[in-house]
Design a protein around this motif. Sequence first.
Motif, mmCIF file in Angstrom:
data_model
loop_
_atom_site.group_PDB
_atom_site.id
_atom_site.type_symbol
_atom_site.label_atom_id
_atom_site.label_comp_id
_atom_site.label_asym_id
_atom_site.label_seq_id
_atom_site.Cartn_x
_atom_site.Cartn_y
_atom_site.Cartn_z
ATOM 1 N N ALA A 66 0.828 -1.177 -0.044
ATOM 2 C CA ALA A 66 0.116 0.065 -0.020
ATOM 3 C C ALA A 66 0.875 1.242 0.141
ATOM 4 O O ALA A 66 0.220 2.307 -0.407
ATOM 5 N N LYS A 67 2.119 1.078 0.293
ATOM 6 C CA LYS A 67 2.709 2.628 0.784
ATOM 7 C C LYS A 67 2.896 3.194 -0.592
ATOM 8 O O LYS A 67 3.259 4.243 -0.535
ATOM 9 N N GLY A 68 3.145 2.574 -1.704
ATOM 10 C CA GLY A 68 3.100 3.215 -3.019
ATOM 11 C C GLY A 68 1.956 3.621 -3.826
ATOM 12 O O GLY A 68 2.211 4.078 -5.104
ATOM 13 N N ALA A 69 0.839 3.328 -3.177
ATOM 14 C CA ALA A 69 -0.427 3.564 -3.885
ATOM 15 C C ALA A 69 -0.509 4.909 -4.602
ATOM 16 O O ALA A 69 -0.948 4.846 -5.947
ATOM 17 N N ALA B 135 -4.890 -0.049 4.869
ATOM 18 C CA ALA B 135 -5.420 1.469 5.026
ATOM 19 C C ALA B 135 -4.445 2.412 5.557
ATOM 20 O O ALA B 135 -4.252 3.677 5.275
ATOM 21 N N ILE B 136 -3.631 2.159 6.480
ATOM 22 C CA ILE B 136 -2.587 2.671 7.125
ATOM 23 C C ILE B 136 -1.413 2.977 5.703
ATOM 24 O O ILE B 136 -1.253 4.259 6.080
ATOM 25 N N GLY B 137 -1.463 1.980 5.072
ATOM 26 C CA GLY B 137 -0.328 2.124 4.157
ATOM 27 C C GLY B 137 -0.745 3.322 3.003
ATOM 28 O O GLY B 137 0.104 4.234 2.554
ATOM 29 N N VAL B 138 -2.090 3.127 2.572
ATOM 30 C CA VAL B 138 -2.586 4.213 1.706
ATOM 31 C C VAL B 138 -2.743 5.374 2.192
ATOM 32 O O VAL B 138 -2.480 6.387 1.603
ATOM 33 N N GLY B 139 -3.219 5.773 3.472
ATOM 34 C CA GLY B 139 -3.016 6.801 4.120
ATOM 35 C C GLY B 139 -1.631 7.564 4.083
ATOM 36 O O GLY B 139 -1.549 8.870 3.954
ATOM 37 N N ILE B 140 -0.687 6.664 4.291
ATOM 38 C CA ILE B 140 0.624 7.081 4.587
ATOM 39 C C ILE B 140 1.178 7.534 3.165
ATOM 40 O O ILE B 140 1.606 8.864 2.898
ATOM 41 N N ALA C 174 -0.917 8.627 0.527
ATOM 42 C CA ALA C 174 -1.675 9.860 0.238
ATOM 43 C C ALA C 174 -1.106 11.124 1.020
ATOM 44 O O ALA C 174 -1.176 12.186 0.195
ATOM 45 N N GLY C 175 -0.471 10.924 2.161
ATOM 46 C CA GLY C 175 -0.047 12.151 2.811
ATOM 47 C C GLY C 175 1.384 12.447 2.630
ATOM 48 O O GLY C 175 1.876 13.274 3.308
ATOM 49 N N SER C 176 2.187 11.766 1.682
ATOM 50 C CA SER C 176 3.705 11.741 1.733
ATOM 51 C C SER C 176 3.733 12.321 0.178
ATOM 52 O O SER C 176 3.025 12.177 -0.897
ATOM 53 N N SER C 177 4.878 12.958 0.156
ATOM 54 C CA SER C 177 5.177 13.826 -1.059
ATOM 55 C C SER C 177 6.151 12.810 -2.153
ATOM 56 O O SER C 177 6.311 13.322 -3.224
ATOM 57 N N ALA D 195 9.798 5.401 4.339
ATOM 58 C CA ALA D 195 10.323 5.541 6.005
ATOM 59 C C ALA D 195 9.135 5.559 6.811
ATOM 60 O O ALA D 195 9.303 5.245 7.714
ATOM 61 N N VAL D 196 8.133 6.357 6.576
ATOM 62 C CA VAL D 196 6.838 6.378 7.299
ATOM 63 C C VAL D 196 6.180 4.971 7.799
ATOM 64 O O VAL D 196 6.168 4.598 8.612
ATOM 65 N N ALA D 197 6.302 4.366 6.598
ATOM 66 C CA ALA D 197 5.772 2.638 6.724
ATOM 67 C C ALA D 197 6.614 1.917 7.541
ATOM 68 O O ALA D 197 6.116 1.135 8.474
ATOM 69 N N VAL D 198 7.943 2.187 7.242
ATOM 70 C CA VAL D 198 8.702 1.120 8.199
ATOM 71 C C VAL D 198 8.717 1.637 9.613
ATOM 72 O O VAL D 198 8.661 0.807 10.583
ATOM 73 N N GLY D 199 8.729 3.007 9.920
ATOM 74 C CA GLY D 199 8.142 3.453 11.140
ATOM 75 C C GLY D 199 7.203 3.083 11.857
ATOM 76 O O GLY D 199 6.949 2.584 13.188
#
Length: 266
Positions: A69-72, A149-154, A156-159, A166-170
């Motif tokens: 999800a983190k690259g969605a 959902a956490i990954g998609v939210g991350i 969507a909120g990342s530039s 990095a945020v997903a790993v955290g």
Amino acid sequence: MSVRTIARKDLADASRSKALWAVILIVLLSTAGITTLLAVTSDMAAGEVFSLSFQLAVTMLPIVALVLAKGAITAERESGSLRVLLSLPPSRRDALVGKLLGRTALMLVATLISGFVTGLVVLTILGGTFGSLAAFIGFLGLMGVAFVAIGVGISAGSSSDSRATAVAVGAYMILVALWNLIQSAIQYGAIELGLMTEGSAPAWMKLVGLFPPNRAARAAYRNTVAGQLFGTDPFASVWLPVLLLLAWIVVPVTIGYLRLRDAQIG
């Protein structure tokens, strides 16, 4: 382009990722392999093996969900395809919902495969009930959706994709790997501040222990197997951990959408 079309296209694109399927295969082989080893070499009953397998799965499946999800959003944002997509009728909300649905569908397929294979190993070797298998797969699936959902939210909120990674790993380290340590630190601080006494377990401290999605899923599975669905104690029932899992699905995506709504898409 509708939400359904976006979800279908995203599902097709994500399902072609060799790295993702490699991670899923590693998780599947690890979970099913360790479960088989326990079932063959130990004297544990089917329920005990199911419980240990569930604990292993809720540690490993979040990795699959976050990788998925983190690259969605960020991957398309960096490639420029998100800007093209948003120039068409879909709004940013539609794009986000479509991405969430596509990644969720793929995660549920991965969970169904790994959960069914692992559960089938237990049922074949040790026996047991299909009710336990259904609870096993169902709560793993719900937890997987929460981490998607956490990954998609991350995302969507990342530039950028690197920032999302990095945020997903955290997020994984905080919610899964280090939560025991964090909970112990909170408990120690609360005792020092006089908010609780040593050996006591106030409701808010129990909620801290139940807070991460993997812990909520484990509690929901445990209480379901024990037949404690809607008891007077919310921490010994199914409804409270399920409510927490649903909150983990809604809140991160909402926060991600609010950040995406106001972001400049270059």
